[in-house]
Design an enzyme around this catalytic site. Structure first.
Site, short mmCIF file in Angstrom:
data_model
loop_
_atom_site.label_atom_id
_atom_site.label_comp_id
_atom_site.label_asym_id
_atom_site.label_seq_id
_atom_site.Cartn_x
_atom_site.Cartn_y
_atom_site.Cartn_z
N ARG A 1 0.93 -1.12 0.05
CA ARG A 1 0.13 0.13 -0.03
C ARG A 1 0.83 1.42 0.04
O ARG A 1 0.66 2.12 -0.99
CB ARG A 1 -0.97 -0.11 1.44
CG ARG A 1 -1.98 -1.10 1.18
CD ARG A 1 -2.85 -0.90 2.39
NE ARG A 1 -3.85 0.36 2.45
CZ ARG A 1 -3.61 1.24 3.52
NH1 ARG A 1 -2.76 0.87 4.38
NH2 ARG A 1 -4.24 2.43 3.32
N ARG B 1 5.70 8.79 11.14
CA ARG B 1 4.41 8.06 11.90
C ARG B 1 4.45 6.34 12.28
O ARG B 1 3.78 6.03 12.84
CB ARG B 1 3.28 8.31 10.99
CG ARG B 1 3.36 7.59 9.62
CD ARG B 1 2.10 8.07 8.60
NE ARG B 1 2.16 7.13 7.53
CZ ARG B 1 2.46 7.99 6.37
NH1 ARG B 1 3.02 8.90 6.43
NH2 ARG B 1 2.66 6.97 5.15
N ARG C 1 31.71 20.23 6.33
CA ARG C 1 32.15 19.90 5.23
C ARG C 1 30.98 18.42 4.82
O ARG C 1 31.32 17.30 5.17
CB ARG C 1 33.48 19.27 5.12
CG ARG C 1 33.96 18.82 3.55
CD ARG C 1 35.31 18.29 3.68
NE ARG C 1 35.22 17.10 4.27
CZ ARG C 1 36.54 16.49 4.71
NH1 ARG C 1 37.54 16.78 4.42
NH2 ARG C 1 36.42 15.37 5.35
N LYS D 1 23.03 8.79 7.69
CA LYS D 1 23.71 7.66 7.95
C LYS D 1 23.27 6.72 8.90
O LYS D 1 23.32 5.49 8.77
CB LYS D 1 25.08 8.24 8.41
CG LYS D 1 26.17 7.17 8.65
CD LYS D 1 27.50 7.84 8.80
CE LYS D 1 28.07 8.01 7.26
NZ LYS D 1 29.35 8.11 7.21
N ALA E 1 45.35 15.10 -2.67
CA ALA E 1 46.19 14.98 -1.51
C ALA E 1 45.44 15.45 -0.22
O ALA E 1 45.82 16.24 0.51
CB ALA E 1 47.54 15.39 -1.61
N ALA F 1 40.50 12.61 2.39
CA ALA F 1 40.09 11.52 1.67
C ALA F 1 41.31 10.86 0.89
O ALA F 1 41.61 9.55 1.12
CB ALA F 1 39.10 11.65 0.66
N ASN G 1 30.85 2.66 -2.60
CA ASN G 1 29.96 3.27 -1.64
C ASN G 1 30.67 2.91 -0.23
O ASN G 1 30.64 1.88 -0.02
CB ASN G 1 28.60 2.80 -1.84
CG ASN G 1 27.58 3.54 -1.18
OD1 ASN G 1 27.96 4.28 -0.08
ND2 ASN G 1 26.37 3.75 -1.69
#
Length: 599
Positions: A26, A60, A134, A152, A279, A282, A454
């Protein structure tokens, strides 16, 4: 109907009792119908409309929300988290309807230890905290960054089975540098310029002490101060930085997968020549993780680390980084090439990316630059000269705030598209990206697979494994074990086809395997301290042929898998029993039984 009678609900609901599957059906029918109607004008992306509808369901009916999310994780993970959550954060003040999580601000200095007791839940297993500085490369979004923490944690619940009553999203508001937000009368955060330096660190210090005074549990910290805060706290608190460590782990898993796709064993990873574009935090996180993985395979001694260092060529905005670089970033210094080495290769300080690729002929070209189109036609043509039988191209950058309509952010910020990579370099490459792309039709029935690196593949398993092991810290070995587990998850047949990451639809099983690998490594490093009814001594027996773990197996028969506080020792064996232990501690979205019928 027995429940309805006992709760005096007969006549207050339609007569047909709907099963959970019918309820999901539904909702899905309504969602498809309402997607267009929920759009806030013609420029509002459908993805944001889907987020609104899912968010209303969450408000809800939390159980049904997670049932829908788990059953359709491949479709809805990009809605509740990246990339749509970036757009949600940009518009959060306007989308705000009810608070989720806690908000600490610079104005709360001196009050944080008492503030933590305002949260109603006595038990918190997982915290995600951000300072909004960030968000997915979109810049400083201030208090609106809370959306990333909420999104997350939805994935920690859906993928890792963390009980949603035991998660806590947190925003630390220390101001913002975003002039638009500073002038916006509807902005929900502090309209002050962002704290920096010692003032900023003092706020974070007070916050960390306050939080861990009440809940000494796992924390995922996101901030532009990623590296410094990680180094400051990681051996004092049970914490993890997904931007640095999660991205690194997923990238390392992909790099190991690329070795397998070449028809070689993962133990050959230290022989790979890798050119890295970028650099920042990450990029350096990936470099450090890859170097440690290589060194681990080579013996984990000083010479192993030095040998591993020689496999990387790092290029930033100023070109190739060498020991001749002035004012070199201390975190990048270990990867600066020696002048005598590069001169023999026909390179120099500041050599361009295309010049480095031409001379090095790398096995892997890894992009973590946040510069869209950096892998130009010239760079990709240079990759044709790779000495690898199957070169790998990783365009891992995520969305940046370039003023373009959000739905095409990830296309513009990726170093190249899969179509460009396959058409210029060749059909036999391995391609991975940080954001989702469609597979490429290469003709004649051949498909160029676009692997999305990911972070969702790792952070739920790292969190769950750390929680179940009771380890007080998250060691490099635990993170490397997680990455290696992910790399081994794919079958040989899949890897040969160019698939180095699994389908998101299998995320709960992936998370179970990764969590088990993390627990096992924590045991081998003697870091495990036990979890609730299972103490460290019982956990240690997982490393023996005859292992002893959980009693109360009647809970399985009765379907009572949610109350994992009940688990205590019983007879189990080896790796299969470790996986069973992990699975039994994963929360499932089931309605609690309110009234029991006497048979």
């Amino acid at each position: 109907m027995t429940e309805r009678d006992r709760l005096d609900l007969r006549g207050l609901l339609p007569p047909n009792v709907m099963s959970t599957d019918q309820q999901i059906e539904r909702f899905m029918v309504d969602l498809k119908r309402l997607e267009v109607q929920a759009r806030d004008g013609p420029t509002d992306p459908n993805a944001l409309a889907k987020w609104r509808i899912l968010n209303r369901l969450h408000d809800r009916n939390e159980t049904m929300y997670y049932k829908v999310l788990i059953a359709n994780i491949e479709e809805y993970a990009p809605i509740v988290y990246t990339p749509t959550v970036g757009l949600v954060c940009q518009n959060y003040s306007g989308l705000f309807r009810r608070p989720r999580g806690m908000y600490f601000s610079a104005e709360d200095r001196g009050e944080m230890k008492s503030m933590v007791y305002n949260w109603p839940a006595e038990q918190v297993d997982m915290i995600v905290v951000t300072d909004g500085s960030r968000i997915l490369g979109l810049g400083d979004l201030g208090v609106q960054g809370i959306g990333i923490a909420v999104g997350k944690l939805d994935l920690y619940v859906a993928a890792a089975g963390i009980n949603p009553q035991r998660v806590l999203p947190i925003m630390i508001d220390v101001g913002t540098t975003n002039e638009k937000l500073l002038k916006d009368p509807l902005y929900l955060g502090l309209q002050e310029h962002r704290l920096d330096g010692d003032e900023y660190v003092s706020v974070i210090d007070e916050f960390m002490e306050a939080i861990f005074t009440r809940w000494p549990n796992f924390e995922d910290f996101q901030s532009k101060w990623a590296f410094k805060l990680l180094q400051r706290y990681r051996y004092k608190y049970r914490m993890f930085n997904d931007d640095v460590q999660g991205t690194a782990g997923v990238a390392v898993a992909g790099l190991l997968g690329a070795v397998r796709a070449q028809g070689r064993s993962m133990i050959d990873f230290p022989k790979q020549k890798i050119v890295v574009a970028g650099a920042g935090s990450a990029g350096l996180g990936v470099l450090n993780a890859a170097r440690k993985t290589m060194a681990r395979m080579l013996g984990n001694n000083e010479s192993a680390f030095d040998s591993a260092r020689s496999q990387f060529w790092v290029v930033d905005a100023k070109g190739l980084i060498t020991e001749d670089r002035e004012n070199i970033d201390p975190d990048a210094k270990p990867f600066a090439r020696k002048v005598n080495e590069i001169s023999r290769q026909g390179l120099w300080e500041g050599a361009s990316l295309v010049e480095v690729v031409q001379q090095v002929k790398p096995d892997v070209l890894l992009g973590l630059s946040a510069v869209g189109g950096l892998f130009s036609k010239e760079v990709l043509e240079a990759m044709r000269g790779s000495t690898s039988t199957r070169p790998a191209i990783f365009a891992m950058s995520n969305p940046t705030n370039n003023g373009t309509a959000y739905p095409i952010f990830f296309i513009l910020c990726a170093e190249c598209t899969p179509e460009e990579a396959f058409s210029i370099v060749g059909d036999n490459i391995i391609f991975a990206s940080g954001s989702p792309f469609k597979d490429v039709d290469l003709g004649n029935g051949h498909i160029g697979h676009c692997n999305q690196g990911n972070n969702m593949y790792l952070f739920p398993g790292v969190g769950l494994g750390t929680l179940l092991s009771g380890s007080r810290i998250i060691s490099d070995g635990m993170l490397q074990a997680a990455a290696e587990c992910l790399a081994e998850y794919m079958t040989e047949e899949e890897v040969v086809k160019g698939k180095i990451y699994p389908s998101i639809s299998s995320i709960r099983n992936i998370t179970k395997e990764v969590a088990a690998a993390v627990v096992k490594e924590a045991l081998e490093e003697d870091l495990a301290e036990g979890y609730r009814g299972v103490d460290a001594r019982e956990l240690q027996r997982f490393n023996q042929k005859e292992t002893i773990m959980a009693s109360k197996l009647e809970a399985v028969a009765t379907g009572d898998l949610n109350d994992y506080a009940n688990w205590a020792p019983c007879s189990l064996r080896g790796q299969e029993e470790l996986l069973e232990f992990v699975e039994l501690n994963m929360w499932h979205p089931e309605y609690p039984t309110l009234v029991y019928r006497n048979e």
